[in-house]
Design a protein around this motif. Structure first.
Motif, PDB file in Angstrom:
ATOM      1  N   LEU A 108       0.830  -1.221   0.000  1.00 47.31           N
ATOM      2  CA  LEU A 108       0.000   0.000   0.000  1.00 47.31           C
ATOM      3  C   LEU A 108       0.856   1.260   0.000  1.00 47.31           C
ATOM      4  O   LEU A 108       0.610   2.191  -0.778  1.00 47.31           O
ATOM      5  CB  LEU A 108      -0.970  -0.016   1.188  1.00 47.31           C
ATOM      6  N   THR A 168       1.322   3.745  -3.250  1.00 44.00           N
ATOM      7  CA  THR A 168       0.910   5.152  -3.111  1.00 44.00           C
ATOM      8  C   THR A 168       2.014   6.077  -3.616  1.00 44.00           C
ATOM      9  O   THR A 168       1.751   7.031  -4.363  1.00 44.00           O
ATOM     10  CB  THR A 168       0.608   5.470  -1.627  1.00 44.00           C
ATOM     11  N   SER A 181       9.895  10.138   6.259  1.00 48.22           N
ATOM     12  CA  SER A 181      10.449   9.012   7.010  1.00 48.22           C
ATOM     13  C   SER A 181       9.413   7.946   7.382  1.00 48.22           C
ATOM     14  O   SER A 181       9.760   6.913   7.947  1.00 48.22           O
ATOM     15  CB  SER A 181      11.106   9.523   8.291  1.00 48.22           C
ATOM     16  N   VAL A 219       4.875   5.802   3.541  1.00 45.04           N
ATOM     17  CA  VAL A 219       4.810   6.286   2.149  1.00 45.04           C
ATOM     18  C   VAL A 219       6.053   7.102   1.804  1.00 45.04           C
ATOM     19  O   VAL A 219       6.661   6.924   0.734  1.00 45.04           O
ATOM     20  CB  VAL A 219       3.537   7.144   1.942  1.00 45.04           C
ATOM     21  N   SER A 275      11.773  15.785   7.428  1.00 42.00           N
ATOM     22  CA  SER A 275      11.416  14.885   8.526  1.00 42.00           C
ATOM     23  C   SER A 275      11.757  15.606   9.815  1.00 42.00           C
ATOM     24  O   SER A 275      12.245  16.735   9.786  1.00 42.00           O
ATOM     25  CB  SER A 275      12.214  13.575   8.436  1.00 42.00           C
ATOM     26  N   TYR A 313      11.597  19.683   9.526  1.00 46.92           N
ATOM     27  CA  TYR A 313      10.397  20.528   9.353  1.00 46.92           C
ATOM     28  C   TYR A 313      10.083  21.366  10.590  1.00 46.92           C
ATOM     29  O   TYR A 313       9.357  22.340  10.515  1.00 46.92           O
ATOM     30  CB  TYR A 313       9.182  19.677   8.958  1.00 46.92           C
ATOM     31  N   VAL A 352      -4.016  11.531  -4.260  1.00 54.12           N
ATOM     32  CA  VAL A 352      -3.825  10.128  -4.617  1.00 54.12           C
ATOM     33  C   VAL A 352      -4.911   9.266  -3.966  1.00 54.12           C
ATOM     34  O   VAL A 352      -5.330   9.521  -2.835  1.00 54.12           O
ATOM     35  CB  VAL A 352      -2.404   9.643  -4.221  1.00 54.12           C
ATOM     36  N   GLY A 387       9.502   4.175   8.834  1.00 55.46           N
ATOM     37  CA  GLY A 387       9.230   3.046   7.949  1.00 55.46           C
ATOM     38  C   GLY A 387       7.948   2.343   8.380  1.00 55.46           C
ATOM     39  O   GLY A 387       6.991   2.975   8.809  1.00 55.46           O
TER      40      GLY A 387
HETATM   41  N1  NAP Z   1      -4.936   8.601  -0.290  1.00 54.15           N
HETATM   42  C1  NAP Z   1      -4.294   7.440  -0.294  1.00 54.15           C
HETATM   43  O1  NAP Z   1      -4.497   6.596  -1.179  1.00 54.15           O
HETATM   44  C2  NAP Z   1      -3.306   7.159   0.807  1.00 54.15           C
HETATM   45  C3  NAP Z   1      -2.477   6.026   0.713  1.00 54.15           C
HETATM   46  C4  NAP Z   1      -1.522   5.819   1.704  1.00 54.15           C
HETATM   47  C5  NAP Z   1      -1.426   6.702   2.787  1.00 54.15           C
HETATM   48  N2  NAP Z   1      -2.287   7.761   2.861  1.00 54.15           N
HETATM   49  C6  NAP Z   1      -2.172   8.720   3.981  1.00 54.15           C
HETATM   50  O2  NAP Z   1      -0.868   9.264   3.923  1.00 54.15           O
HETATM   51  C7  NAP Z   1      -0.435   9.636   5.210  1.00 54.15           C
HETATM   52  C8  NAP Z   1       0.951   9.068   5.449  1.00 54.15           C
HETATM   53  O3  NAP Z   1       0.870   7.642   5.465  1.00 54.15           O
HETATM   54  P1  NAP Z   1       2.104   6.800   6.024  1.00 54.15           P
HETATM   55  O4  NAP Z   1       1.786   5.370   5.861  1.00 54.15           O
HETATM   56  O5  NAP Z   1       3.379   7.323   5.456  1.00 54.15           O
HETATM   57  O6  NAP Z   1       2.016   7.214   7.586  1.00 54.15           O
HETATM   58  P2  NAP Z   1       2.994   6.870   8.758  1.00 54.15           P
HETATM   59  O7  NAP Z   1       3.960   5.805   8.361  1.00 54.15           O
HETATM   60  O8  NAP Z   1       2.198   6.661   9.984  1.00 54.15           O
HETATM   61  O9  NAP Z   1       3.812   8.237   8.941  1.00 54.15           O
HETATM   62  C9  NAP Z   1       4.642   8.343  10.044  1.00 54.15           C
HETATM   63  C10 NAP Z   1       5.623   9.463   9.767  1.00 54.15           C
HETATM   64  O10 NAP Z   1       4.949  10.729   9.882  1.00 54.15           O
HETATM   65  C11 NAP Z   1       5.951  11.681  10.160  1.00 54.15           C
HETATM   66  N3  NAP Z   1       5.417  12.862  10.825  1.00 54.15           N
HETATM   67  C12 NAP Z   1       4.847  12.927  12.059  1.00 54.15           C
HETATM   68  N4  NAP Z   1       4.484  14.201  12.334  1.00 54.15           N
HETATM   69  C13 NAP Z   1       4.834  14.950  11.251  1.00 54.15           C
HETATM   70  C14 NAP Z   1       4.703  16.330  10.910  1.00 54.15           C
HETATM   71  N5  NAP Z   1       4.139  17.212  11.756  1.00 54.15           N
HETATM   72  N6  NAP Z   1       5.163  16.744   9.719  1.00 54.15           N
HETATM   73  C15 NAP Z   1       5.730  15.874   8.844  1.00 54.15           C
HETATM   74  N7  NAP Z   1       5.884  14.546   9.098  1.00 54.15           N
HETATM   75  C16 NAP Z   1       5.426  14.097  10.284  1.00 54.15           C
HETATM   76  C17 NAP Z   1       6.908  10.946  11.105  1.00 54.15           C
HETATM   77  O11 NAP Z   1       8.204  11.391  10.817  1.00 54.15           O
HETATM   78  P3  NAP Z   1       9.074  12.148  11.959  1.00 54.15           P
HETATM   79  O12 NAP Z   1       9.024  11.198  13.147  1.00 54.15           O
HETATM   80  O13 NAP Z   1      10.403  12.286  11.334  1.00 54.15           O
HETATM   81  O14 NAP Z   1       8.336  13.416  12.229  1.00 54.15           O
HETATM   82  C18 NAP Z   1       6.747   9.465  10.769  1.00 54.15           C
HETATM   83  O15 NAP Z   1       7.926   8.920  10.173  1.00 54.15           O
HETATM   84  C19 NAP Z   1      -1.500   9.095   6.178  1.00 54.15           C
HETATM   85  O16 NAP Z   1      -2.363  10.145   6.543  1.00 54.15           O
HETATM   86  C20 NAP Z   1      -2.238   8.076   5.341  1.00 54.15           C
HETATM   87  O17 NAP Z   1      -3.583   7.882   5.756  1.00 54.15           O
HETATM   88  C21 NAP Z   1      -3.221   8.010   1.904  1.00 54.15           C
END
Ligand code: NAP
Length: 314
Positions: A126, A130, A153, A156, A175, A194, A257, A305
């Motif tokens: 997933l 994405t 980080s 995605v 990050s 950030y 997306v 990750g």
């Molecule tokens: N529309 C779609 O099809 C789709 C598909 C996939 C995911 N998504 C969405 O995309 C988002 C990301 O998904 P994911 O799987 O990557 O989530 P995730 O793995 O839970 O993301 C965690 C990361 O978020 C970062 N983070 C936390 N606070 C932050 C801030 N204030 N600013 C910037 N980064 C921050 C953290 O990095 P640090 O610890 O370095 O801050 C951590 O490494 C989610 O909301 C998910 O629902 C949507």
């Protein structure tokens, strides 16, 4: 079989390990014995009832991402056989991966990368789909272009940095301070904390701005785009959906997306993994029975990750 299920929306403790029948594959489906499943934020959103207007049938087995072994195929399935090692993504609305067996349509799985273990492979679909579909399909990222990846980080973001780098783009990524070395190791050329960088005030212009985390909307950063640049968001707000559909003829694009599970793309990701061009980092591994703890950790938004559920201990 054992599966994590819930019978109503709510906090993490609505989930419980239950004994349920093994699903039977339809004519176009494959039954997979799951070795590992991976978590995604959408699993938590669905469990909380944020998509209850679309999903109201209970009980639900959560989870999209899985890796495992084919144990049975439907009568119209060609190309997969019992014993094949596979990975794939069940659509979020269907779920089913937090379980010992999952049934998926034949076009939503592919052979597992041979170089990866089951836990690593489960973490890919997933999140990496994405990243791929955002950068390649929505943003049309080209070699030599400049891309900004915000929230680099997490699940995605980790794949987005590597894919953009592999596509020959110049990657600026953000990050928290503790993850700057990590995102540099993934191929980011410029790494920004950030918390101390005013991203909206950067002097550079980017061909693509990928807001993975979801707090840098088109309205906030469109001035950072080149005149023909594209902003991509992962967050399905009404405004973002509106911009996605209402700006098709605008020169600066704003896209949202909606990840699709596709065998061709899973094959593409497998090849990149097996060539050593794409890797996955697993932050924590939990046993299936600890899905509650696993989702609670994911919800801290501090995972580096992926977060993985081990169904068969490796
Ligand atoms: N529309 C779609 O099809 C789709 C598909 C996939 C995911 N998504 C969405 O995309 C988002 C990301 O998904 P994911 O799987 O990557 O989530 P995730 O793995 O839970 O993301 C965690 C990361 O978020 C970062 N983070 C936390 N606070 C932050 C801030 N204030 N600013 C910037 N980064 C921050 C953290 O990095 P640090 O610890 O370095 O801050 C951590 O490494 C989610 O909301 C998910 O629902 C949507």
């Amino acid at each position: 079989m054992k599966a994590i299920r819930y019978h109503r929306y709510g906090p993490t403790d609505v989930m419980a390990l239950e004994e349920v029948p093994v699903p039977r594959p339809g004519a176009r489906e494959v039954l997979v014995k799951v070795h590992a499943a991976a978590l995604n934020p959408v699993d938590c959103e669905i469990r909380k009832g944020r998509l209850s207007f679309l999903l109201w049938r209970f009980p639900r087995i959560p989870g999209s991402d899985f890796s495992g072994e084919v144990v049975a195929v439907g009568s119209k399935v060609r190309g997969f056989h019992p014993g094949d090692l596979v990975y794939g993504m069940s659509p979020a609305f269907q779920g089913g991966a937090y379980a010992e067996y999952v049934c998926v349509r034949r076009d939503r799985l592919a052979f597992k990368p041979a170089t990866l273990g089951f836990g690593e492979a489960a973490g890919i679909p997933l999140a990496a789909l994405t990243a791929l579909q955002s950068l390649r399909d929505l943003a049309d990222l080209q070699r030599g272009q400049k891309v900004f990846i915000h929230g680099a980080s997490g699940g995605v973001g980790m794949f987005a940095v590597q894919l953009a780098h592999a596509m020959g783009a110049h990657v600026t990524a953000s990050s928290s301070a503790r993850n700057l070395d990590f995102i540099r190791s993934l191929g980011a050329d410029v790494c920004l904390d950030y918390a101390i960088t005013d991203i909206a005030a950067l002097p550079e212009r980017f061909d693509v701005f990928f807001d993975v985390y979801g707090n840098h909307s088109f309205g906030r950063v469109h001035h950072l785009l080149t005149p023909t640049g594209t902003h991509v968001t992962t967050i399905p707000t009404i405004k973002n959906i509106g911009r996605h559909f209402l700006r098709p003829f605008a020169v600066q694009k704003s896209k949202m997306v909606a990840v699709q599970s596709r065998r061709d793309d899973l094959d593409h990701l497998r090849i990149l993994c097996d060539k050593g061009l794409l890797r996955t980092i697993t932050d924590r591994i939990f046993p299936l029975a600890q899905a509650v703890e696993a989702q609670e950790f994911l919800e801290t938004r501090r995972a580096r990750g992926k977060v993985v559920l081990e169904v068969i201990p490796s």
